[in-house]
Scaffold this motif. Structure first.
Motif, PDB file in Angstrom:
ATOM      1  N   MET A   1       2.929  -2.030 -10.497  1.00  0.00           N
ATOM      2  CA  MET A   1       2.120  -1.046  -9.770  1.00  0.00           C
ATOM      3  C   MET A   1       2.098   0.297 -10.508  1.00  0.00           C
ATOM      4  N   ASP A   2       3.227   0.688 -11.103  1.00  0.00           N
ATOM      5  CA  ASP A   2       3.276   1.925 -11.899  1.00  0.00           C
ATOM      6  C   ASP A   2       2.385   1.811 -13.126  1.00  0.00           C
ATOM      7  N   GLN A   3       2.413   0.659 -13.763  1.00  0.00           N
ATOM      8  CA  GLN A   3       1.578   0.440 -14.938  1.00  0.00           C
ATOM      9  C   GLN A   3       0.093   0.503 -14.558  1.00  0.00           C
ATOM     10  N   ALA A   4      -0.266  -0.118 -13.442  1.00  0.00           N
ATOM     11  CA  ALA A   4      -1.651  -0.055 -12.971  1.00  0.00           C
ATOM     12  C   ALA A   4      -2.041   1.394 -12.675  1.00  0.00           C
TER      13      ALA A   4
ATOM     14  N   LYS B   1       0.832  -1.212   0.000  1.00  0.00           N
ATOM     15  CA  LYS B   1       0.000   0.000   0.000  1.00  0.00           C
ATOM     16  C   LYS B   1       0.864   1.259   0.000  1.00  0.00           C
ATOM     17  N   GLN B   2       1.993   1.234   0.702  1.00  0.00           N
ATOM     18  CA  GLN B   2       2.865   2.406   0.817  1.00  0.00           C
ATOM     19  C   GLN B   2       3.945   2.449  -0.265  1.00  0.00           C
ATOM     20  N   SER B   3       3.850   1.564  -1.244  1.00  0.00           N
ATOM     21  CA  SER B   3       4.831   1.482  -2.339  1.00  0.00           C
ATOM     22  C   SER B   3       6.243   1.229  -1.823  1.00  0.00           C
TER      23      SER B   3
ATOM     24  N   MET C   1      -5.499   2.880 -11.764  1.00  0.00           N
ATOM     25  CA  MET C   1      -5.714   1.898 -10.699  1.00  0.00           C
ATOM     26  C   MET C   1      -4.641   2.067  -9.642  1.00  0.00           C
ATOM     27  N   ASN C   2      -5.047   1.989  -8.380  1.00  0.00           N
ATOM     28  CA  ASN C   2      -4.066   1.983  -7.293  1.00  0.00           C
ATOM     29  C   ASN C   2      -4.599   1.190  -6.117  1.00  0.00           C
TER      30      ASN C   2
END
Length: 169
Positions: free
Chosen positions: A70-73, A37-39, A78-79
């Motif tokens: 996650m970057d692509q999403a 969640k916090q990358s 989306m996140n």
């Protein structure tokens, strides 16, 4: 009387040990989820089982792949929104490890709403339940999981991934 006290102490000690195992696995599963969640992909990798690192070509490559996904999403709107953990399953020793499952649901925001994805985390401890690492079983059939975890206990229950539920805001 002395036998009764020893028996009582043994019963208390075994239930306390189980409670501590439940606390430890939930603690580490929450660290895994919060890191995502916090990358914080390095911490996410720390709580991902080393076999997954190996599959992905090493821990650093796993971190890069997770960040990229996650970057692509995020580029598609989306996140990561939230994650919930269900009740901890039965602890099953096998070889030098302890295995356990935890149902989980990841919630992702997307443009116009959110989706929740139910799955199962497979927790593995190599130090008698003090620390845990995980793999999300997702859509992997048991036969695939066994290839990477040959000590997977036969009686551990891994629920198939649930249906993705889409919600409009």
């Amino acid at each position: 009387m002395r036998r009764y006290m020893i028996l009582l102490m043994l019963c208390f000690a075994s239930s306390y040990s189980y409670a501590q195992d439940t606390i430890a696995i939930k603690r580490d599963a929450l660290k895994l989820m919060n890191a995502l969640k916090q990358s914080d992909y390095a911490t996410f990798a720390d709580y991902t089982h080393p076999n997954v690192h190996n599959i992905m070509g090493g821990k650093e490559k796993m971190i890069e792949a997770t960040k990229s996904a996650m970057d692509q999403a995020a580029s598609k709107g989306m996140n990561f929104r939230a994650a919930t953990l269900g009740a901890v399953g039965k602890f099953i020793p096998s070889g030098n490890e302890i295995y356990c499952t935890i149902p989980d649901t990841i919630v992702m925001n997307y443009e116009g709403g959110y989706a929740d994805v139910p799955s199962t985390l497979l927790g593995i401890s190599a130090d008698q339940g003090k620390n845990w690492t995980f793999i999300s079983t997702g859509t992997y059939p048991r036969e695939t999981i066994i290839k990477f975890f040959p000590n997977l206990p036969k009686d551990i229950v891994i629920a198939p991934q649930g249906r993705i539920r889409v919600h409009k805001d």
